[in-house]
Design an enzyme around this catalytic site. Structure first.
Site, short mmCIF file in Angstrom:
data_model
loop_
_atom_site.label_atom_id
_atom_site.label_comp_id
_atom_site.label_asym_id
_atom_site.label_seq_id
_atom_site.Cartn_x
_atom_site.Cartn_y
_atom_site.Cartn_z
N LYS A 113 0.84 -1.21 0.00
CA LYS A 113 0.00 0.00 0.00
C LYS A 113 0.87 1.25 0.00
O LYS A 113 0.56 2.23 -0.66
CB LYS A 113 -0.91 0.01 1.23
CG LYS A 113 -2.01 -1.00 1.13
CD LYS A 113 -3.35 -0.41 1.53
CE LYS A 113 -4.43 -1.38 1.12
NZ LYS A 113 -5.59 -1.38 1.92
N LYS A 196 -3.31 -11.27 -6.62
CA LYS A 196 -4.19 -12.11 -5.81
C LYS A 196 -5.67 -11.71 -6.02
O LYS A 196 -5.97 -10.53 -6.12
CB LYS A 196 -3.80 -11.88 -4.34
CG LYS A 196 -4.49 -12.75 -3.34
CD LYS A 196 -4.19 -12.28 -1.92
CE LYS A 196 -5.01 -11.06 -1.57
NZ LYS A 196 -5.05 -10.70 -0.16
N LYS A 199 -11.26 -9.19 -2.48
CA LYS A 199 -12.58 -8.56 -2.36
C LYS A 199 -12.50 -7.04 -2.30
O LYS A 199 -13.46 -6.35 -2.54
CB LYS A 199 -13.34 -9.08 -1.12
CG LYS A 199 -12.60 -8.98 0.22
CD LYS A 199 -13.51 -9.39 1.36
CE LYS A 199 -12.99 -10.24 2.46
NZ LYS A 199 -11.68 -10.20 3.00
P1 TYM Z 1 -9.01 -11.87 4.64
O1 TYM Z 1 -10.37 -11.45 5.05
O2 TYM Z 1 -8.28 -11.05 3.63
O3 TYM Z 1 -9.08 -13.34 4.08
C1 TYM Z 1 -9.68 -14.43 4.79
C2 TYM Z 1 -8.90 -15.70 4.48
O4 TYM Z 1 -8.93 -15.95 3.07
C3 TYM Z 1 -7.59 -16.11 2.59
N1 TYM Z 1 -7.52 -15.55 1.22
C4 TYM Z 1 -7.12 -16.24 0.15
N2 TYM Z 1 -6.70 -17.50 0.00
C5 TYM Z 1 -6.36 -17.90 -1.25
N3 TYM Z 1 -6.42 -17.09 -2.33
C6 TYM Z 1 -6.84 -15.80 -2.24
N4 TYM Z 1 -6.91 -15.03 -3.31
C7 TYM Z 1 -7.21 -15.33 -0.95
N5 TYM Z 1 -7.65 -14.13 -0.49
C8 TYM Z 1 -7.83 -14.28 0.85
C9 TYM Z 1 -6.72 -15.31 3.56
O5 TYM Z 1 -5.39 -15.75 3.54
C10 TYM Z 1 -7.42 -15.57 4.88
O6 TYM Z 1 -6.98 -16.76 5.48
N6 TYM Z 1 -5.98 -10.41 8.33
C11 TYM Z 1 -6.93 -11.44 7.93
C12 TYM Z 1 -8.08 -11.58 8.90
C13 TYM Z 1 -7.66 -11.81 10.31
C14 TYM Z 1 -7.17 -13.03 10.84
C15 TYM Z 1 -6.93 -12.76 12.24
C16 TYM Z 1 -6.90 -14.29 10.32
C17 TYM Z 1 -7.71 -10.88 11.32
N7 TYM Z 1 -7.25 -11.47 12.48
C18 TYM Z 1 -6.43 -13.74 13.09
C19 TYM Z 1 -6.41 -15.28 11.18
C20 TYM Z 1 -6.17 -15.00 12.55
C21 TYM Z 1 -7.51 -11.06 6.58
O7 TYM Z 1 -7.51 -9.92 6.19
O8 TYM Z 1 -8.09 -12.09 5.93
#
Ligand code: TYM
Length: 330
Positions: A113, A196, A199
């Site tokens: 970013k 990647k 959303k």
């Molecule tokens: P987030 O909301 O971006 O994504 C949720 C989960 O989906 C996985 N993911 C993907 N896997 C494969 N290909 C993709 N294109 C793809 N996009 C997303 C992410 O790796 C994730 O596992 N920071 C985290 C949320 C969070 C969290 C936590 C996770 C906050 N606190 C504590 C685990 C433990 C996030 O933004 O995920």
């Protein structure tokens, strides 16, 4: 009993990438009686995009519904929203004192970013995001954190923070393990396979949302970019076709080598048509179940949140109490 913690951020409707890289697996694992599972909606994490309050509220409830639709068993595992449990914010403040600026500067999500828009205008909430994530995990003594590839670095930082705190104050936190699946841990955008699937992208033409109807899923797959040549094979110089093969393989349970054989000599058109049919078929029941849960009068989401909140706050408050005592905080 081993504990598993993970979450999906309510900054937009979940994507096929979220499903394949994380939520599908969460649904499958949540019935394992040998482990206690916590799948939560990190709505405090979403604040760094300054969401519209009504939209954040809707997306948070919608994320709970997606978790249930993806098979997370809300009777035997725990679903909650981060903001229901103030201990997440309080532990973050404490852990800020066990994290260095150098470490946060190295986080690739922040670096990306800052590269695009410069670091000066970035919010502290975005910068500090990985520390809040560490608090999310450490409050529950998580053994495993099932995530996609992009979150691995954050879990590794969590391990460093936990180890540092334990060395200074005695055994307090369990050092968690990120668990990343071998296939589908990084699903790429269908229009730009170097990026990647996400959303929070402005342009969603290469991103399949779990919300998308049959026609939109079909259109996005049929219009997905492909690579030069015509062979349906996975290779380093064929990132677009490899990505489609990974999606096909995870959704069908068939190994990539078997798919390569099945499509030998048949070209991209046939392959995409079959993949579109498969994806429509796989996502339709999730969408219907989500729709039903979101329907007015259905109180399943509130019930799931109450059940999850009860157990999560019990553990989080106990852990925070232990930490405060060690630090001499009244
Ligand atoms: P987030 O909301 O971006 O994504 C949720 C989960 O989906 C996985 N993911 C993907 N896997 C494969 N290909 C993709 N294109 C793809 N996009 C997303 C992410 O790796 C994730 O596992 N920071 C985290 C949320 C969070 C969290 C936590 C996770 C906050 N606190 C504590 C685990 C433990 C996030 O933004 O995920």
């Amino acid at each position: 009993m081993k504990r598993v913690v993970s979450g999906v951020k309510p900054t937009g409707d979940p994507t096929l990438g979220n499903y394949i890289g994380a939520m599908k697996r969460w649904g499958e694992m949540s019935r394992d009686p040998e482990r206690e599972h916590f799948f939560f909606v990190p709505n405090l994490h979403a604040l760094n995009v300054r969401p519209d309050p009504e939209e954040l509220h809707r997306l948070t409830r919608s994320a709970v519904a997606w978790l249930v639709a993806c098979g997370v068993d809300h009777d035997h595992s725990y679903i909650f929203a981060q903001s229901q449990i103030p201990a997440h914010s309080e532990l973050t403040w404490i852990l800020n004192n066990y994290t260095t600026i150098g470490e946060l500067n190295r986080m690739t999500q922040f670096k990306d970013k800052s590269l695009k828009q410069g670091p000066e205008g970035q919010l502290v909430g975005l910068y500090d995001y990985p520390v809040l994530m560490a608090a999310d995990i450490l409050l529950y003594d998580a053994d495993e954190v099932p995530v996609g590839d992009d979150q691995k670095q954050h879990v590794e930082l969590t391990r460093d923070i936990a180890t540092r705190f334990n060395n200074l104050h005695g055994e307090t936190f369990k050092v968690p393990q990120p668990t990343v699946q071998t296939e589908g841990a990084r699903i790429m955008d269908l229009q730009d396979p170097t990026k990647k699937m996400s959303k929070s992208d402005d342009d969603l033409s290469g991103c399949i949302l779990l919300m998308d109807d049959d026609k939109a899923i079909e259109r996005k797959i049929m219009r997905a970019v492909t690579d030069s040549g015509s062979q349906v094979t996975a290779a380093a110089d064929k990132p677009a076709v490899t990505n489609l093969l990974v999606i096909y393989s995870v959704l069908s349970g068939r190994p990539i080598t078997e798919l390569e054989e099945a499509y030998a000599g048949r070209g991209y058109g046939d392959f995409k048509r079959d993949l579109a049919e498969l994806a429509v078929h796989a996502l339709k029941p999730l969408r219907h179940s989500h729709e039903q849960l979101m329907r007015e009068g259905n109180d399943k989401i509130d019930k799931a949140l109450e059940h999850g909140w009860w157990r999560a706050s019990e553990l989080a408050n106990a852990k925070l109490g232990e930490v405060k005592e060690k630090l001499g905080l009244i």
